[in-house]
Design a protein around this motif. Structure first.
Motif, PDB file in Angstrom:
ATOM      1  N   PRO A  78       0.930  -1.253  -0.280  1.00  0.00           N
ATOM      2  CA  PRO A  78      -0.159  -0.029  -0.320  1.00  0.00           C
ATOM      3  C   PRO A  78       0.842   1.747   0.080  1.00  0.00           C
ATOM      4  O   PRO A  78       0.529   2.301  -0.601  1.00  0.00           O
ATOM      5  N   LEU A  79       1.573   1.268   0.452  1.00  0.00           N
ATOM      6  CA  LEU A  79       2.853   2.433   0.990  1.00  0.00           C
ATOM      7  C   LEU A  79       3.170   3.038  -0.265  1.00  0.00           C
ATOM      8  O   LEU A  79       3.525   3.816  -0.976  1.00  0.00           O
ATOM      9  N   ILE A  82       0.981   4.457  -2.755  1.00  0.00           N
ATOM     10  CA  ILE A  82       0.260   5.324  -2.346  1.00  0.00           C
ATOM     11  C   ILE A  82       1.461   6.499  -3.247  1.00  0.00           C
ATOM     12  O   ILE A  82       1.064   7.479  -3.490  1.00  0.00           O
ATOM     13  N   ILE A 155      -5.722   7.580   5.579  1.00  0.00           N
ATOM     14  CA  ILE A 155      -4.934   6.025   5.310  1.00  0.00           C
ATOM     15  C   ILE A 155      -6.335   5.290   6.613  1.00  0.00           C
ATOM     16  O   ILE A 155      -6.120   4.065   5.990  1.00  0.00           O
ATOM     17  N   LEU A 158      -8.943   3.632   4.486  1.00  0.00           N
ATOM     18  CA  LEU A 158      -7.901   2.351   3.779  1.00  0.00           C
ATOM     19  C   LEU A 158      -7.763   1.207   4.158  1.00  0.00           C
ATOM     20  O   LEU A 158      -8.303   0.348   3.441  1.00  0.00           O
ATOM     21  N   THR A 159      -7.405   1.404   5.371  1.00  0.00           N
ATOM     22  CA  THR A 159      -7.008   0.159   5.924  1.00  0.00           C
ATOM     23  C   THR A 159      -8.331  -0.392   6.207  1.00  0.00           C
ATOM     24  O   THR A 159      -8.284  -1.907   6.586  1.00  0.00           O
ATOM     25  N   MET A 167      -7.457  -2.243  -2.423  1.00  0.00           N
ATOM     26  CA  MET A 167      -6.234  -1.098  -1.986  1.00  0.00           C
ATOM     27  C   MET A 167      -6.382  -0.245  -2.914  1.00  0.00           C
ATOM     28  O   MET A 167      -5.969   0.520  -2.811  1.00  0.00           O
ATOM     29  N   GLU A 169      -6.825   0.640  -5.706  1.00  0.00           N
ATOM     30  CA  GLU A 169      -8.022   1.678  -6.374  1.00  0.00           C
ATOM     31  C   GLU A 169      -8.265   2.497  -5.432  1.00  0.00           C
ATOM     32  O   GLU A 169      -8.763   3.443  -6.278  1.00  0.00           O
ATOM     33  N   SER A 170      -8.773   2.178  -4.071  1.00  0.00           N
ATOM     34  CA  SER A 170      -9.043   3.062  -3.361  1.00  0.00           C
ATOM     35  C   SER A 170      -8.045   3.904  -3.280  1.00  0.00           C
ATOM     36  O   SER A 170      -8.314   5.525  -3.203  1.00  0.00           O
TER      37      SER A 170
ATOM     38  N   HIS B 133     -17.673   2.609  -3.911  1.00  0.00           N
ATOM     39  CA  HIS B 133     -16.250   3.094  -2.585  1.00  0.00           C
ATOM     40  C   HIS B 133     -16.936   3.302  -1.609  1.00  0.00           C
ATOM     41  O   HIS B 133     -16.976   4.773  -1.212  1.00  0.00           O
ATOM     42  N   ASP B 135     -16.616   3.721   1.224  1.00  0.00           N
ATOM     43  CA  ASP B 135     -16.152   4.505   3.060  1.00  0.00           C
ATOM     44  C   ASP B 135     -15.948   5.592   2.160  1.00  0.00           C
ATOM     45  O   ASP B 135     -15.300   6.404   3.343  1.00  0.00           O
ATOM     46  N   ALA B 193       1.503   9.493   7.407  1.00  0.00           N
ATOM     47  CA  ALA B 193       0.896   8.799   8.117  1.00  0.00           C
ATOM     48  C   ALA B 193       0.406   7.316   7.764  1.00  0.00           C
ATOM     49  O   ALA B 193       0.275   6.209   7.618  1.00  0.00           O
ATOM     50  N   ALA B 194       0.448   7.417   6.198  1.00  0.00           N
ATOM     51  CA  ALA B 194       0.795   5.308   5.863  1.00  0.00           C
ATOM     52  C   ALA B 194       1.939   5.502   6.152  1.00  0.00           C
ATOM     53  O   ALA B 194       2.381   3.932   6.053  1.00  0.00           O
ATOM     54  N   GLY B 195       3.301   5.670   5.824  1.00  0.00           N
ATOM     55  CA  GLY B 195       4.049   5.323   6.439  1.00  0.00           C
ATOM     56  C   GLY B 195       3.936   4.490   7.589  1.00  0.00           C
ATOM     57  O   GLY B 195       4.359   3.492   8.489  1.00  0.00           O
ATOM     58  N   ARG B 197       1.659   3.591   9.850  1.00  0.00           N
ATOM     59  CA  ARG B 197       0.198   3.137   9.389  1.00  0.00           C
ATOM     60  C   ARG B 197       0.762   1.588   8.806  1.00  0.00           C
ATOM     61  O   ARG B 197       0.563   0.040   9.476  1.00  0.00           O
ATOM     62  N   PHE B 198       1.591   1.458   7.972  1.00  0.00           N
ATOM     63  CA  PHE B 198       2.124   0.502   7.276  1.00  0.00           C
ATOM     64  C   PHE B 198       3.235  -0.463   7.414  1.00  0.00           C
ATOM     65  O   PHE B 198       2.926  -0.992   7.037  1.00  0.00           O
TER      66      PHE B 198
END
Lengths: 199, 199
Positions: A78-79, A82, A155, A158-159, A167, A169-170, B133, B135, B193-195, B197-198
């Motif tokens: 995912p990272l 992004i 984020i 996304l999770t 993921m 596409e999101s 989507h 979400d 934020a992604a860093g 989290r993932f």
């Protein structure tokens, strides 16, 4: 289904679908004769996505192709996805700046040196400086607060999303349509705030 | 000054300045001979502004012309200027929607029926729905909160601005460069934020 049916299902004209095919935005259908091909539900979905990125997100055809390519790369985390989407979507800036480094430090953000948003931010700051609107500098932390709040919520959304397949596409939808969404909401909120202040 | 000096001062190539002149983005200089014209400080400023709108703000030439025209109309109130800038900057949407009316009501915003951001928002909501989507719907109030906070701060910054003359340009800069600023900051905050989290 034939291309006419694909057009009917998506509301996108046949010549536009053919253009998407030529530009590699849409995988070719299964050829059934020299002049005909068959399409399936994955094509319906893809046509809608491409349409959304181009029409609502305002992406160029080249940027759309890059974004769509990101989604094909199944091995990506995912990272990484992004990061790739940002590369495709952000207009490339010319140079980095100490002001950007200082801001990133001050916010405690962890951002790779290669993130194209660094140069984009440097461009905006230089431009604001050059135009002589210092009032905007006072707003930067308000903007950064908003960006941080949105990024955390995005984020997190996304999770919570189901499949790994969804993921990528999101990420695309959140990045591109999120910008369009925020822009529209700002247009409404600004009128409302201006009305209160000036009328 | 001659056009070569105008180019040197602004860093914009002479052919590009001539293009701006032809497109009516820059008022003509004072003609001193059949092949020469003289330019002044107002031209330096305008070239920088047009460059900022096109290069950093990503506006089309047509949209830039409309925005620049807004700034010429001295009689306009700040509220009218803001409205005109939104018309020029927002991509026109196709239709209005009950979901948009409901959201505006819920937020307590006062927005004219002609605001193009209504249709833009309707487009985004329809697109998100169609792509499946859901979400993103949970995020809308987070986005609306951010839009409201930013709009209040932007309108407050406008009123603190000195001259009435500057007001129209400040509206332009805040609307167009504010979008670019926010987009760049989101690009940084999302990676951060992604860093977390993932990775």
């Amino acid at each position: 289904m034939r291309i006419a049916e694909l057009s009917r299902r998506t509301g996108v004209p046949v010549p536009t679908i053919k253009y998407y095919l030529r530009e590699g935005l849409l995988p070719p259908g299964e050829r059934t004769s020299p002049n005909q091909a068959r399409y399936d539900e994955s094509h319906v979905h893809r046509v809608r996505l491409v349409r959304a990125l181009v029409e609502v997100g305002g992406l160029s055809i080249a940027a759309t192709r890059e974004v769509v390519d990101v989604m094909h790369a199944d091995e990506r985390t995912p990272l990484e996805s992004i990061g790739k989407v940002h590369f495709a979507v952000q207009r490339g800036g010319s140079s980095d700046s100490p002001a950007v480094d200082e801001l990133i430090d001050r916010r405690g953000w962890r951002v790779r040196p290669t993130n194209p948003a660094r140069a984009a931010l440097a461009d905006v700051l230089t431009t604001v400086e050059r135009l002589g609107h210092p009032d905007m500098h006072g707003l930067i932390d308000t903007y950064a607060d908003a960006a941080e709040t949105l990024a955390d919520a995005e984020i997190a959304a996304l999770t919570e999303d189901a499949g790994v397949e969804d993921m990528a596409e999101s990420v695309v939808v959140l990045s591109v349509l999120g910008t369009a969404l925020l822009s529209a909401l700002r247009g409404l909120a600004q009128e409302s705030a201006a009305g209160e202040r000036f009328s």
